[in-house]
Design an enzyme around this catalytic site. Sequence first.
Site, PDB file in Angstrom:
ATOM      1  N   GLU A 294      11.088  -6.178  -4.843  1.00 41.90           N
ATOM      2  CA  GLU A 294       9.705  -5.677  -5.374  1.00 41.90           C
ATOM      3  C   GLU A 294      10.054  -4.225  -5.683  1.00 41.90           C
ATOM      4  O   GLU A 294      10.454  -3.378  -4.842  1.00 41.90           O
ATOM      5  CB  GLU A 294       8.944  -5.607  -4.388  1.00 41.90           C
ATOM      6  CG  GLU A 294       7.318  -5.548  -4.641  1.00 41.90           C
ATOM      7  CD  GLU A 294       6.708  -4.661  -3.460  1.00 41.90           C
ATOM      8  OE1 GLU A 294       5.553  -4.646  -3.759  1.00 41.90           O
ATOM      9  OE2 GLU A 294       7.217  -4.025  -2.778  1.00 41.90           O
TER      10      GLU A 294
ATOM     11  N   ASP B 164      -1.182  -7.652  -2.738  1.00 43.37           N
ATOM     12  CA  ASP B 164      -1.553  -6.641  -2.902  1.00 43.37           C
ATOM     13  C   ASP B 164      -2.518  -6.114  -3.862  1.00 43.37           C
ATOM     14  O   ASP B 164      -2.898  -5.054  -4.237  1.00 43.37           O
ATOM     15  CB  ASP B 164      -0.206  -5.696  -3.233  1.00 43.37           C
ATOM     16  CG  ASP B 164       0.653  -5.610  -2.110  1.00 43.37           C
ATOM     17  OD1 ASP B 164       0.318  -5.753  -0.897  1.00 43.37           O
ATOM     18  OD2 ASP B 164       1.904  -5.594  -2.199  1.00 43.37           O
TER      19      ASP B 164
END
Length: 610
Positions: free
Chosen positions: A341, A413
């Site tokens: 990520e 998220d």
Amino acid sequence: MSHREITMNSILKEVYETPVGHDILARILLQLGVPETVLRNPVSGRLKLSVLAKLSKKVLSEQFWQTFLTLVNREQDEPASLYTPLHEAWWKEAVFYQIYPRSFCDSDHDGIGDLRGIIEKLDYLKDLGVDALWLSPVYDSPLDDNGYDIRDYHKILPQFGTMKDFDELLEGIHARGMKLIMDLVVNHTSDEHEWFRQALKDPSSKYRNYYFFEDDKGELPNNWTSNFSGPAWNHYEDEKQYVLHLFSTKQMDLNWDDPDVREDVITMIRWWLEKGVDGFRMDVINYISKEEGLPDGDQFVGNLMGYTGIEHYYYGPHLHEYLKEIREKAFDAYGAFSIGETPGLGIQMARLVTGEEQKELDMIFSFDHLETPGHVRFEDYRYDLNAFRDNMDTWMTQYGNNCWPTVFYNNHDNPRMISKIDSEGKHRESLSVLLAVMQFTLRGTPFIYQGDEMGLGNVPFRSMEDITDVESVNQYKELLADHEPSEAFRIILAGTRDHARILLPWNDNAPEWAGQNVNEAVTSTYKELISLRHQHRALVYGHYEMLDRSRNRYVYRRYDEHESFIIDCNLSDHPVRAYTDLSGYTLIRPQRYSELNVLQPYEARIWFRK
Ligand code: ISL
């Protein structure tokens, strides 16, 4: 190959040809809403960097350009050719599914999802056609950031179950021919982790150097701010120390420059790989190397990103070195898979960490497509799929055969993509299907986020009382300084991560006000599309060609020497003329349409030719 030293006298074209120069300039233009073609235009391309600096003097400080030059010149490597041979790998063929454990499936009815809940749903996932699962953190944690604050890397959070449950889950996944990747959160640990407790308690402990301790000299060590509001420094009065945290006040950044930190992390990774997990999704892994001396961040970049200092750690001096070390000492020995990520990395930087020859990461998540350029997550605006098309096209054509893209819309998220496009939910089903059609026919590995396959949209939270996420709670407090409470709540509502964190509505167990329910038609279309992808190599390894990118249109072809697909998408909420250059093709989905020459709002068609 290395590039010439870039200075303020270099011309823009030359700067743009370096990987880091390209990505930073592209990002600035993107945020300002200026087309990137400006840099390729022969006239503006000949302008000197110093001219750009002068033009942007109001927003970009001299110090910014110093950091810019450091970043550009430090990276002397260049991405490989776009046309190296394409190698096959299981993770290029696989369809991944992300599970956020606390909101996936609650087996013991305590309101929180758990490992046994996931075990119960393995047949469902297999039946959907999923090949691999990514499990968000299940480790022991005080839950300040829902488990992204780890207290013990070797224990399972009791709320989720036991290590025995975990072993059973892993076995169940493998027995069904699926794979499991875990979340690796090693940029930081919880402040309740044993390492941090030792570090704080005993200045002479070796663990002091595991984190970024700075003597309290009466002011903050630098101007960095946390991703979750406020300064990036905790103050420990008794110890007269400041300690760095890029995320919440309970997520303390590890100092990767200490070889013992790296060794302990590598030992821990190997422990899980030894157990049989198939790889890791590596949380904010591009943040692990911080610029020496932790210099102040630029204010303009800070305002742009929502937090200050990022240019000093998102592509740090030892990033490549540390990624290579983890790969070599942990992943390679087990043939394990890695996906990083990597917020903020552009496509050229991404090529330098995921290029096969680099031996760093297999894939990364890039996030630039999650907002329309010029907009931010905490903003109530309507997402534009035209920008999504352009972004995808770049990754399909400019990433190179030695790299492999990911295709996704959601994760834990972000608010749900279908609601960002259509906040009233008028087109819930057709939009869900359109997004799925693109996700399973574009080039790159699809990552489904739990609930995508149910057609889930955002949650109509009623007030801050319904909001629990640390990021939102902190931001709300900060907003109150210059916003009315109702206005502050509106901003939180637009961007809160809680939209994606509500318990999945398996059997109407979500609270009624949340209005969540499963759209069966969407689920069955997911099955159909995943199975189509599995049956046709051309959809995985085939070439990609853009056929129409006019406004609200995305028509592309995927093909190899045996077969060809044309995917015809309407990116808007009104009818458009369908693509007609289809000789030899037959329509394989949808089975019914109202008018052959017209695509209905958000309709997507797949045509096939042998
Ligand atoms: O750029 C973003 C997504 O659009 C950011 O949200 C970024 O990905 C994020 O802040 C980093 O996320 C990861 O690390 C955090 C954790 O809170 C997130 O849940 C996790 O995905 C800290 O561990």
